[in-house]
Design a protein around this motif. Structure first.
Motif: not given
Length: 234
Positions: A19-26, A53-61, A76-83, A148-151
């Motif tokens: 889930d969350s970052a774990g969903g990215n890893l899965a 993904q971290a290409v567009d962090m301005d999507l509707p959600s 979310a941006a902070f965590f993505a950049l740390q990763y 892709p292994n990151l996004c």
């Protein structure tokens, strides 16, 4: 996976879940294993409000839920950049979208675009993305953002087509909602069976809070029940 039978595990029944970052890893693990002839094929992947993904962090959600706990847009941006490289100093550039050159944004527009999100998910408001200038220095820092292994959302169709049966859970009040919706579309477009659960009154991390110190949300229980139902049905 190579030693599954030694541990009494049916190698045909191995799934990955996160889930969350774990969903990215899965999702990344599933893609890494796709097409591997030397290992058993995964039975399923279970992605619970994944960040893909971290290409567009301005999507509707991201716009609609920018201030909704537990995952604010800036966090979310902070965590993505740390990763990505352990440095969140360019967080504002990522939030503005000035970390991706126009040609790269155009390349991935087929997969990362508000046009691929059903209109009903824009009803709470959405302002189309405004482009910003990008510098060579900033781009150099973000070159890996398209790996892709990151996004995982940016993987080629040839990889997506080999993925196992999938379960995706999204929450309406979650900045990562649209990542899940976009990946759902990619999987379905490439013939991968998808079971989708959308919690209309859910928020990020609601599954983790189920019966957490006496704190529980009915929506979280519904989501957890759907996950268990999917696993039992495999």
């Amino acid at each position: 996976m190579r030693n599954a039978e030694h541990y009494g595990v049916d190698p045909a029944c191995i799934s990955v879940c996160g889930d969350s970052a774990g969903g990215n890893l899965a999702a990344a693990v599933s893609q890494t294993l796709a097409g591997r002839a030397d290992l058993p094929r995964l039975r399923a992947q279970i992605l619970i409000y994944p960040g893909l993904q971290a290409v567009d962090m301005d999507l509707p959600s991201y716009q609609q839920n920018r201030g909704v706990p537990l995952l604010l847009r800036e966090r979310a941006a902070f965590f993505a950049l740390q990763y990505l490289h352990g440095d969140a100093s360019h967080k504002q550039d990522v939030l503005k979208g000035s970390h991706v050159p126009p040609e790269m944004r155009q390349k991935y527009k087929q997969w990362v675009s508000p046009d691929n999100i059903p209109e009903r998910f824009k009803a709470r408001g959405y302002n189309p993305h405004k482009t910003h200038d990008i510098t060579a220095e900033i781009f150099k820092k973000f070159e890996r953002i398209c790996e892709p292994n990151l996004c995982p959302l940016l993987a080629e169709d040839a990889v997506i087509q080999q993925l196992p049966e999938s379960f995706i859970l999204t929450c309406e009040y979650d900045v990562l909602r649209d990542d899940g919706l976009l990946y759902k579309k990619r999987l379905e477009d490439n013939g991968v069976p998808v079971t989708w659960c959308h919690l209309e009154d859910g928020f990020h991390a609601i599954i983790s809070l189920y019966d957490y110190g006496g704190l529980s949300f009915p929506s979280g229980k519904r989501g957890l029940d759907r996950i268990v139902q999917f696993i039992k049905g495999l």
